[in-house]
Design a protein around this motif. Structure first.
Motif, PDB file in Angstrom:
ATOM      1  N   GLY A  83       0.799  -1.218   0.000  1.00  0.00           N
ATOM      2  CA  GLY A  83       0.000   0.000   0.000  1.00  0.00           C
ATOM      3  C   GLY A  83       0.832   1.268   0.000  1.00  0.00           C
ATOM      4  N   LEU A  84       2.080   1.167   0.460  1.00  0.00           N
ATOM      5  CA  LEU A  84       2.989   2.321   0.501  1.00  0.00           C
ATOM      6  C   LEU A  84       3.923   2.369  -0.699  1.00  0.00           C
ATOM      7  N   GLY A  85       3.665   1.506  -1.691  1.00  0.00           N
ATOM      8  CA  GLY A  85       4.431   1.576  -2.932  1.00  0.00           C
ATOM      9  C   GLY A  85       5.511   0.539  -3.131  1.00  0.00           C
ATOM     10  N   TRP A  86       5.607  -0.445  -2.250  1.00  0.00           N
ATOM     11  CA  TRP A  86       6.603  -1.494  -2.441  1.00  0.00           C
ATOM     12  C   TRP A  86       6.184  -2.366  -3.617  1.00  0.00           C
ATOM     13  N   THR A  87       7.066  -2.534  -4.590  1.00  0.00           N
ATOM     14  CA  THR A  87       6.802  -3.360  -5.764  1.00  0.00           C
ATOM     15  C   THR A  87       7.911  -4.416  -5.868  1.00  0.00           C
ATOM     16  N   PRO A  88       7.754  -5.523  -5.148  1.00  0.00           N
ATOM     17  CA  PRO A  88       8.830  -6.517  -5.069  1.00  0.00           C
ATOM     18  C   PRO A  88       9.163  -7.209  -6.381  1.00  0.00           C
ATOM     19  N   GLU A  89       8.252  -7.167  -7.344  1.00  0.00           N
ATOM     20  CA  GLU A  89       8.521  -7.827  -8.625  1.00  0.00           C
ATOM     21  C   GLU A  89       9.312  -6.936  -9.584  1.00  0.00           C
ATOM     22  N   GLU A  90       9.574  -5.700  -9.195  1.00  0.00           N
ATOM     23  CA  GLU A  90      10.357  -4.774 -10.026  1.00  0.00           C
ATOM     24  C   GLU A  90      11.714  -4.518  -9.380  1.00  0.00           C
ATOM     25  N   ARG A  91      12.665  -4.132 -10.187  1.00  0.00           N
ATOM     26  CA  ARG A  91      13.979  -3.774  -9.651  1.00  0.00           C
ATOM     27  C   ARG A  91      13.881  -2.407  -8.998  1.00  0.00           C
ATOM     28  N   VAL A  98      10.139   1.128   9.739  1.00  0.00           N
ATOM     29  CA  VAL A  98      10.046   0.717  11.132  1.00  0.00           C
ATOM     30  C   VAL A  98       8.592   0.353  11.360  1.00  0.00           C
ATOM     31  N   LEU A  99       8.350  -0.785  11.995  1.00  0.00           N
ATOM     32  CA  LEU A  99       6.987  -1.194  12.327  1.00  0.00           C
ATOM     33  C   LEU A  99       6.614  -0.569  13.663  1.00  0.00           C
ATOM     34  N   GLU A 100       5.557   0.216  13.673  1.00  0.00           N
ATOM     35  CA  GLU A 100       5.080   0.874  14.889  1.00  0.00           C
ATOM     36  C   GLU A 100       3.799   0.207  15.351  1.00  0.00           C
ATOM     37  N   ASP A 101       3.787  -0.265  16.576  1.00  0.00           N
ATOM     38  CA  ASP A 101       2.582  -0.823  17.209  1.00  0.00           C
ATOM     39  C   ASP A 101       1.905  -1.909  16.375  1.00  0.00           C
ATOM     40  N   ASP A 102       2.652  -2.634  15.582  1.00  0.00           N
ATOM     41  CA  ASP A 102       2.123  -3.699  14.723  1.00  0.00           C
ATOM     42  C   ASP A 102       1.012  -3.215  13.800  1.00  0.00           C
ATOM     43  N   ALA A 103       0.898  -1.897  13.616  1.00  0.00           N
ATOM     44  CA  ALA A 103      -0.236  -1.377  12.869  1.00  0.00           C
ATOM     45  C   ALA A 103       0.132  -0.421  11.741  1.00  0.00           C
ATOM     46  N   ARG A 104       1.357   0.101  11.741  1.00  0.00           N
ATOM     47  CA  ARG A 104       1.716   1.017  10.658  1.00  0.00           C
ATOM     48  C   ARG A 104       3.211   0.978  10.419  1.00  0.00           C
ATOM     49  N   LEU A 105       3.591   1.237   9.162  1.00  0.00           N
ATOM     50  CA  LEU A 105       4.988   1.275   8.770  1.00  0.00           C
ATOM     51  C   LEU A 105       5.419   2.722   8.636  1.00  0.00           C
ATOM     52  N   VAL A 106       6.546   3.052   9.235  1.00  0.00           N
ATOM     53  CA  VAL A 106       7.111   4.391   9.151  1.00  0.00           C
ATOM     54  C   VAL A 106       8.360   4.291   8.277  1.00  0.00           C
ATOM     55  N   PRO A 107       8.397   5.044   7.165  1.00  0.00           N
ATOM     56  CA  PRO A 107       9.534   4.950   6.251  1.00  0.00           C
ATOM     57  C   PRO A 107      10.837   5.471   6.884  1.00  0.00           C
ATOM     58  N   LEU A 108      11.937   4.841   6.509  1.00  0.00           N
ATOM     59  CA  LEU A 108      13.279   5.282   6.864  1.00  0.00           C
ATOM     60  C   LEU A 108      13.985   5.705   5.598  1.00  0.00           C
ATOM     61  N   GLY A 109      14.877   6.633   5.678  1.00  0.00           N
ATOM     62  CA  GLY A 109      15.720   7.004   4.543  1.00  0.00           C
ATOM     63  C   GLY A 109      14.960   7.593   3.382  1.00  0.00           C
ATOM     64  N   PRO A 110      15.406   7.283   2.139  1.00  0.00           N
ATOM     65  CA  PRO A 110      14.823   7.873   0.924  1.00  0.00           C
ATOM     66  C   PRO A 110      13.333   7.606   0.765  1.00  0.00           C
ATOM     67  N   THR A 111      12.845   6.532   1.344  1.00  0.00           N
ATOM     68  CA  THR A 111      11.425   6.208   1.239  1.00  0.00           C
ATOM     69  C   THR A 111      10.573   7.308   1.864  1.00  0.00           C
ATOM     70  N   ALA A 112      11.113   7.970   2.882  1.00  0.00           N
ATOM     71  CA  ALA A 112      10.353   9.007   3.598  1.00  0.00           C
ATOM     72  C   ALA A 112       9.993  10.170   2.687  1.00  0.00           C
ATOM     73  N   ALA A 113      10.764  10.385   1.600  1.00  0.00           N
ATOM     74  CA  ALA A 113      10.496  11.500   0.697  1.00  0.00           C
ATOM     75  C   ALA A 113       9.352  11.226  -0.255  1.00  0.00           C
ATOM     76  N   ARG A 114       8.877   9.995  -0.343  1.00  0.00           N
ATOM     77  CA  ARG A 114       7.804   9.643  -1.274  1.00  0.00           C
ATOM     78  C   ARG A 114       6.494  10.287  -0.901  1.00  0.00           C
TER      79      ARG A 114
END
Length: 114
Positions: A83-91, A98-114
């Motif tokens: 849902g946050l744009g991860w496309t594992p089948e693409e390069r 970081v997983l927060e409270d087992d309920a949401r993902l917080v981006p680290l690094g360059p992902t945070a700029a998306r």
């Protein structure tokens, strides 16, 4: 050793690495997920996990976080990451969260700029 997991008809491989030191003295385990067909864009998720034995003499251990990481949690992480744009089948670069409270993902690094 990686484990196989199918989410919404897509097969993934996932593995969990041991405890590492994080910011502010917090400990985490590193969850890695890749598309089972080939390793393209990997997903790294820091899952907070404090070792209670290291804090045994601290007195108050109420703030410690321990959690079991199994197929159910990994499936939720995969759905959230897609849902946050991860496309594992693409390069592409490895996405880090970081997983927060087992309920949401917080981006680290360059992902945070998306």
């Amino acid at each position: 050793m990686s484990r196989l997991l199918t989410v919404d008809g897509v097969a993934y491989r996932w593995s969990l690495q041991g405890r590492r030191a994080g910011p502010e003295g917090r400990a985490y385990r590193l969850l890695t997920v890749v598309w089972a067909e080939a390793t393209r864009q990997a997903l790294h998720v820091r899952v907070r996990h404090d070792d209670p034995w290291l804090h045994f003499n601290d007195g108050d251990t109420s703030g410690l976080v321990t959690r079991s990481v199994g197929p159910g949690l990994v499936a939720r992480v995969v759905v959230m990451a897609r849902g946050l744009g991860w496309t594992p089948e693409e390069r592409g670069p490895t996405l880090e969260f970081v997983l927060e409270d087992d309920a949401r993902l917080v981006p680290l690094g360059p992902t945070a700029a998306r």
